[in-house]
Design an enzyme around this catalytic site. Structure first.
Site, PDB file in Angstrom:
ATOM      1  CG  ASP A   1      47.496 -34.151-104.204  1.00  0.00           C
ATOM      2  OD1 ASP A   1      46.868 -33.539-103.644  1.00  0.00           O
ATOM      3  OD2 ASP A   1      47.610 -34.241-105.401  1.00  0.00           O
TER       4      ASP A   1
ATOM      5  CE  LYS B   1      47.092 -27.738-105.578  1.00  0.00           C
ATOM      6  NZ  LYS B   1      48.710 -27.772-106.238  1.00  0.00           N
TER       7      LYS B   1
ATOM      8  NE  ARG C   1      52.618 -32.123-110.064  1.00  0.00           N
ATOM      9  CZ  ARG C   1      51.627 -31.596-109.454  1.00  0.00           C
ATOM     10  NH1 ARG C   1      50.234 -32.010-110.018  1.00  0.00           N
ATOM     11  NH2 ARG C   1      50.931 -30.635-108.293  1.00  0.00           N
TER      12      ARG C   1
ATOM     13  NE  ARG D   1      44.676 -29.962-111.190  1.00  0.00           N
ATOM     14  CZ  ARG D   1      43.578 -30.446-111.292  1.00  0.00           C
ATOM     15  NH1 ARG D   1      43.231 -30.939-112.207  1.00  0.00           N
ATOM     16  NH2 ARG D   1      43.394 -30.616-110.164  1.00  0.00           N
ATOM     17  N   GLY D   2      46.630 -33.467-110.535  1.00  0.00           N
ATOM     18  CA  GLY D   2      45.662 -34.535-110.168  1.00  0.00           C
ATOM     19  C   GLY D   2      45.796 -35.980-109.507  1.00  0.00           C
ATOM     20  CB  ALA D   3      46.240 -37.875-106.845  1.00  0.00           C
TER      21      ALA D   3
HETATM   22  O1  MRU Z   1      48.254 -29.403-108.235  1.00  0.00           O
HETATM   23  P1  MRU Z   1      47.179 -30.776-108.848  1.00  0.00           P
HETATM   24  O2  MRU Z   1      46.416 -29.374-109.436  1.00  0.00           O
HETATM   25  O3  MRU Z   1      47.545 -31.511-109.067  1.00  0.00           O
HETATM   26  O4  MRU Z   1      46.845 -30.521-107.345  1.00  0.00           O
HETATM   27  C1  MRU Z   1      45.661 -31.134-107.275  1.00  0.00           C
HETATM   28  C2  MRU Z   1      45.019 -31.331-105.919  1.00  0.00           C
HETATM   29  O5  MRU Z   1      44.978 -31.194-104.769  1.00  0.00           O
HETATM   30  C3  MRU Z   1      43.998 -32.159-105.921  1.00  0.00           C
HETATM   31  O6  MRU Z   1      43.031 -31.806-105.079  1.00  0.00           O
HETATM   32  C4  MRU Z   1      43.967 -33.881-105.852  1.00  0.00           C
HETATM   33  O7  MRU Z   1      44.762 -34.792-106.814  1.00  0.00           O
HETATM   34  C5  MRU Z   1      42.818 -34.878-105.546  1.00  0.00           C
HETATM   35  S1  MRU Z   1      42.116 -34.657-106.993  1.00  0.00           S
HETATM   36  C6  MRU Z   1      40.874 -36.311-107.150  1.00  0.00           C
END
Ligand code: MRU
Length: 337
Positions: free
Chosen positions: A232, A243, A86, A44-46
């Site tokens: 994201d 988020k 996603r 997870r995480g962009a």
């Molecule tokens: O649902 P997730 O855990 O993938 O959401 C992640 C976020 O919202 C992060 O803040 C975003 O991806 C930036 S990560 C460097």
């Protein structure tokens, strides 16, 4: 520990669903397994999704090559399924597109391109977070700082050990500029409590975990100097999807005149979207809201609504910082413009 890597034939990824209590590395050797890992947020995480997307196409190209012939059509179909796993983080499709761009040159070329995406990740995020740290030092003269962050934008949200928003915190801490970090727990899936707290603890940076709804009150009491979050997807006008809960933080930060900084790689910028209203917001299962870490806390038949992200309008943000630029709402000190 590296969040994501390629061992020559499979994708290795820390299973983020099991952190902080179990450190398990997944071996993903097919596209379906990768998609499932992305959808349950084991990956997870962009920025991490961008790298996973590129490696996923490399995996597909490898599996779809037989007798020296690559089945391009099958790889393109796999790539589309990966990119759609996603919808909100644009990095996922960006990583897939990067790897696909050399598909006609064969599986080895796709693998090499995916590895370039992986290698660039740490450098790019390091540059963005160090630029953000410069900006924050200029904007927040009273130090050491009490920084608030939401979700997890650390090494776990990227391929490597260096994050975006949390990378800026690491950089500020290395410069002696951090007193402590307020970590929003980040309901419903607790990325703050499970992941950001784990990363800060390992880095030896003091933090306090708070329920998400404490943020406004902490700001009012003067306990927050700066809010730093990741992104994201960033629309062409600077609106930012991140988020769920980020928008509330931005409203509260603006009300209390606290700088609100977004740190992200350029691969999170989607120039094709004019503004944030066009960003598709992922809606996840109602059970994530009815439960707290797997334990049902609401009536089993309670109606629930679970948008995983929200969009913060650009005018509420002090600045969006990437490895190449600072996009700011108002004139900033000359050194950081
Ligand atoms: O649902 P997730 O855990 O993938 O959401 C992640 C976020 O919202 C992060 O803040 C975003 O991806 C930036 S990560 C460097």
């Amino acid at each position: 520990m590296q969040t994501l890597h390629w061992d020559g034939s499979v994708i290795k990824a820390i299973d983020q669903c099991l952190l902080p209590h179990q450190e398990v590395v997944l071996s993903l050797d097919d596209v379906d397994g990768l998609i499932a890992a992305i959808q349950r947020l084991a990956i997870r995480g962009a920025p991490a999704l961008g790298v996973a997307g590129a490696l996923g196409v490399a995996l597909s190209a490898r599996l779809r090559t037989g007798d020296g012939r690559l089945d391009e059509e099958a790889v393109r179909a796999d790539a589309e399924r990966i990119a759609s796993a996603r919808p909100t983080a644009v990095n996922l499709r960006w990583g897939v597109t990067r790897a696909l761009s050399v598909l006609s040159e064969g599986a080895a070329a796709v693998e090499a391109e995916a590895l370039r995406v992986l290698e660039e990740d740490e450098r790019v995020n390091h540059d963005a977070s160090s630029r953000a740290a410069d900006l924050i030092i200029d904007l927040c003269p009273s130090r050491p700082l009490r920084v608030l962050t939401h979700c997890n934008a650390g090494g776990l949200a990227t391929a490597g050990k260096w994050g975006t928003a949390l990378g800026a915190v690491f950089e500020l801490a290395a410069r002696g500029a951090v007193e402590s970090v307020v970590v929003d727990e980040t309901r419903p899936l607790l990325q703050g409590a499970r992941l950001t707290a784990w990363e800060l603890g390992r880095a030896g940076i003091p933090y306090r975990l708070c329920v998400d709804s404490a943020a406004a009150s902490l700001m009012k009491r003067g306990l927050v100097d700066c809010v730093i979050v990741g992104a994201d997807r960033i629309a062409a006008n600077g609106d930012v999807a991140n988020k769920i809960g980020t928008y509330s933080l931005a409203v509260n930060a603006a009300h209390h005149r606290i700088p609100m900084i977004v740190v992200a790689p350029e691969s999170t910028v989607d120039e094709e979207l004019a503004d944030g209203d066009l960003i598709v917001i992922e809606e996840r299962a109602a059970d994530e809201v009815r439960s707290a870490h797997g334990v049902l806390v609401a009536p089993a038949d309670a109606e629930a609504f679970n948008p995983a992200f929200d969009v913060t309008p650009a005018e509420l943000l002090t600045a969006v910082v990437t490895e190449r630029r600072v996009m700011a709402r108002a004139a900033l000190p000359a050194r950081v413009r």
